[in-house]
Design a protein around this motif. Structure first.
Motif, PDB file in Angstrom:
ATOM      1  N   THR A  46     -66.048   2.876  41.498  1.00  0.00           N
ATOM      2  CA  THR A  46     -66.853   3.991  40.964  1.00  0.00           C
ATOM      3  C   THR A  46     -66.187   5.600  41.808  1.00  0.00           C
ATOM      4  O   THR A  46     -65.950   5.392  42.837  1.00  0.00           O
ATOM      5  CB  THR A  46     -68.236   4.108  40.371  1.00  0.00           C
ATOM      6  OG1 THR A  46     -68.557   3.478  42.112  1.00  0.00           O
ATOM      7  CG2 THR A  46     -67.817   2.834  39.502  1.00  0.00           C
ATOM      8  N   TYR A  47     -66.416   7.039  41.239  1.00  0.00           N
ATOM      9  CA  TYR A  47     -67.060   7.860  42.388  1.00  0.00           C
ATOM     10  C   TYR A  47     -67.763   8.076  43.167  1.00  0.00           C
ATOM     11  O   TYR A  47     -67.946   7.993  44.163  1.00  0.00           O
ATOM     12  CB  TYR A  47     -66.955   8.888  41.069  1.00  0.00           C
ATOM     13  CG  TYR A  47     -66.256   9.512  40.205  1.00  0.00           C
ATOM     14  CD1 TYR A  47     -64.334  10.191  40.732  1.00  0.00           C
ATOM     15  CD2 TYR A  47     -65.682   9.283  38.764  1.00  0.00           C
ATOM     16  CE1 TYR A  47     -63.576   9.830  40.131  1.00  0.00           C
ATOM     17  CE2 TYR A  47     -65.201   9.287  37.651  1.00  0.00           C
ATOM     18  CZ  TYR A  47     -63.162   9.599  38.234  1.00  0.00           C
ATOM     19  OH  TYR A  47     -62.445  10.272  37.736  1.00  0.00           O
TER      20      TYR A  47
ATOM     21  N   TYR B 293     -70.102   9.501  52.903  1.00  0.00           N
ATOM     22  CA  TYR B 293     -70.939  10.736  51.760  1.00  0.00           C
ATOM     23  C   TYR B 293     -71.618  10.114  50.654  1.00  0.00           C
ATOM     24  O   TYR B 293     -71.030  10.530  49.828  1.00  0.00           O
ATOM     25  CB  TYR B 293     -69.463  11.572  51.077  1.00  0.00           C
ATOM     26  CG  TYR B 293     -69.337  12.020  53.037  1.00  0.00           C
ATOM     27  CD1 TYR B 293     -69.405  13.679  53.135  1.00  0.00           C
ATOM     28  CD2 TYR B 293     -68.359  12.143  53.221  1.00  0.00           C
ATOM     29  CE1 TYR B 293     -69.204  13.486  54.810  1.00  0.00           C
ATOM     30  CE2 TYR B 293     -67.465  11.732  54.713  1.00  0.00           C
ATOM     31  CZ  TYR B 293     -67.763  13.562  54.648  1.00  0.00           C
ATOM     32  OH  TYR B 293     -67.004  13.755  55.949  1.00  0.00           O
ATOM     33  N   PRO B 294     -73.147   9.372  50.259  1.00  0.00           N
ATOM     34  CA  PRO B 294     -73.004   9.314  49.377  1.00  0.00           C
ATOM     35  C   PRO B 294     -73.787  10.370  48.341  1.00  0.00           C
ATOM     36  O   PRO B 294     -73.580  11.738  49.321  1.00  0.00           O
ATOM     37  CB  PRO B 294     -74.423   8.194  50.098  1.00  0.00           C
ATOM     38  CG  PRO B 294     -74.445   8.775  51.766  1.00  0.00           C
ATOM     39  CD  PRO B 294     -73.104   8.726  52.126  1.00  0.00           C
ATOM     40  N   ARG B 295     -74.199  10.340  47.701  1.00  0.00           N
ATOM     41  CA  ARG B 295     -74.131  11.003  46.793  1.00  0.00           C
ATOM     42  C   ARG B 295     -73.479  12.499  46.329  1.00  0.00           C
ATOM     43  O   ARG B 295     -73.901  13.350  45.783  1.00  0.00           O
ATOM     44  CB  ARG B 295     -75.575  11.706  46.735  1.00  0.00           C
ATOM     45  CG  ARG B 295     -76.428  10.125  47.071  1.00  0.00           C
ATOM     46  CD  ARG B 295     -78.248  11.186  47.422  1.00  0.00           C
ATOM     47  NE  ARG B 295     -78.566  12.355  46.658  1.00  0.00           N
ATOM     48  CZ  ARG B 295     -79.449  11.319  45.799  1.00  0.00           C
ATOM     49  NH1 ARG B 295     -79.895  10.855  44.960  1.00  0.00           N
ATOM     50  NH2 ARG B 295     -80.288  12.875  44.667  1.00  0.00           N
TER      51      ARG B 295
ATOM     52  N   VAL C 231     -65.891  13.733  44.792  1.00  0.00           N
ATOM     53  CA  VAL C 231     -64.715  12.959  44.831  1.00  0.00           C
ATOM     54  C   VAL C 231     -64.146  13.006  43.504  1.00  0.00           C
ATOM     55  O   VAL C 231     -62.881  13.534  43.908  1.00  0.00           O
ATOM     56  CB  VAL C 231     -65.182  11.999  44.538  1.00  0.00           C
ATOM     57  CG1 VAL C 231     -64.475  10.569  44.390  1.00  0.00           C
ATOM     58  CG2 VAL C 231     -65.754  11.225  46.323  1.00  0.00           C
ATOM     59  N   GLY C 232     -64.480  13.043  42.360  1.00  0.00           N
ATOM     60  CA  GLY C 232     -64.027  13.822  41.311  1.00  0.00           C
ATOM     61  C   GLY C 232     -62.971  14.900  41.363  1.00  0.00           C
ATOM     62  O   GLY C 232     -62.002  14.781  40.750  1.00  0.00           O
ATOM     63  N   ALA C 233     -63.634  16.160  42.098  1.00  0.00           N
ATOM     64  CA  ALA C 233     -62.646  17.221  41.935  1.00  0.00           C
ATOM     65  C   ALA C 233     -61.948  16.933  43.020  1.00  0.00           C
ATOM     66  O   ALA C 233     -60.304  17.506  42.927  1.00  0.00           O
ATOM     67  CB  ALA C 233     -63.771  17.755  43.058  1.00  0.00           C
TER      68      ALA C 233
ATOM     69  N   VAL D 154     -60.035   4.798  40.015  1.00  0.00           N
ATOM     70  CA  VAL D 154     -61.545   4.845  39.944  1.00  0.00           C
ATOM     71  C   VAL D 154     -61.688   5.822  38.789  1.00  0.00           C
ATOM     72  O   VAL D 154     -61.183   6.333  37.839  1.00  0.00           O
ATOM     73  CB  VAL D 154     -61.541   6.389  41.554  1.00  0.00           C
ATOM     74  CG1 VAL D 154     -63.065   6.715  41.159  1.00  0.00           C
ATOM     75  CG2 VAL D 154     -61.100   6.016  42.484  1.00  0.00           C
ATOM     76  N   VAL D 155     -63.371   4.563  38.375  1.00  0.00           N
ATOM     77  CA  VAL D 155     -63.716   5.430  37.093  1.00  0.00           C
ATOM     78  C   VAL D 155     -64.971   5.747  37.601  1.00  0.00           C
ATOM     79  O   VAL D 155     -65.769   5.462  38.155  1.00  0.00           O
ATOM     80  CB  VAL D 155     -64.049   4.106  36.468  1.00  0.00           C
ATOM     81  CG1 VAL D 155     -61.799   3.932  36.084  1.00  0.00           C
ATOM     82  CG2 VAL D 155     -64.601   2.993  36.645  1.00  0.00           C
ATOM     83  N   GLY D 156     -65.795   5.921  35.836  1.00  0.00           N
ATOM     84  CA  GLY D 156     -67.234   6.915  36.123  1.00  0.00           C
ATOM     85  C   GLY D 156     -68.025   5.375  36.204  1.00  0.00           C
ATOM     86  O   GLY D 156     -67.665   4.220  36.391  1.00  0.00           O
TER      87      GLY D 156
END
Length: 107
Positions: A23-24, A33-35, A40-42, A58-60
């Protein structure tokens, strides 16, 4: 984001094996880089195609493909299926079955 962030995320992305997804948020955490799931998506959304990275793995957080019904979502679904990953009727991946790394997705 900083180049360090980008390099860390891309290293973690390369580590997702065939037949698995992350997941992202998990990818952000693995990169240190938690949170930072949205970052990551960008980053993945602007990757040049010539890098040939497995962005489609990579998925939601709920196992959903981003932007359902779009051409890019259809393409991601196709790539996931070619990778041996099954999606349910709602376009979700079973993270308990396919999630990487497995310890992040225990029941």
């Amino acid at each position: 984001m900083a180049p360090e962030f980008e390099h860390a995320v891309l290293r973690a992305l390369r580590d997702i094996p065939p037949g698995r997804v992350s997941t992202y948020g998990t990818l952000a955490a693995l990169a240190g880089y938690p949170r930072h799931a949205r970052h990551v998506g960008a980053l993945l959304g602007r990757l040049p195609a010539e890098l040939a990275l497995p962005w489609f793995r990579v998925v939601g957080s709920g196992g959903r493909i981003a932007r359902p019904g779009s051409e890019s979502a259809d393409y991601q679904r196709l790539l996931l299926e070619q990778d041996g990953i099954e999606l349910d009727g709602k376009g979700r991946v079973d993270l308990f079955r396919y999630g990487w790394p497995p310890q992040h997705f225990l029941r």
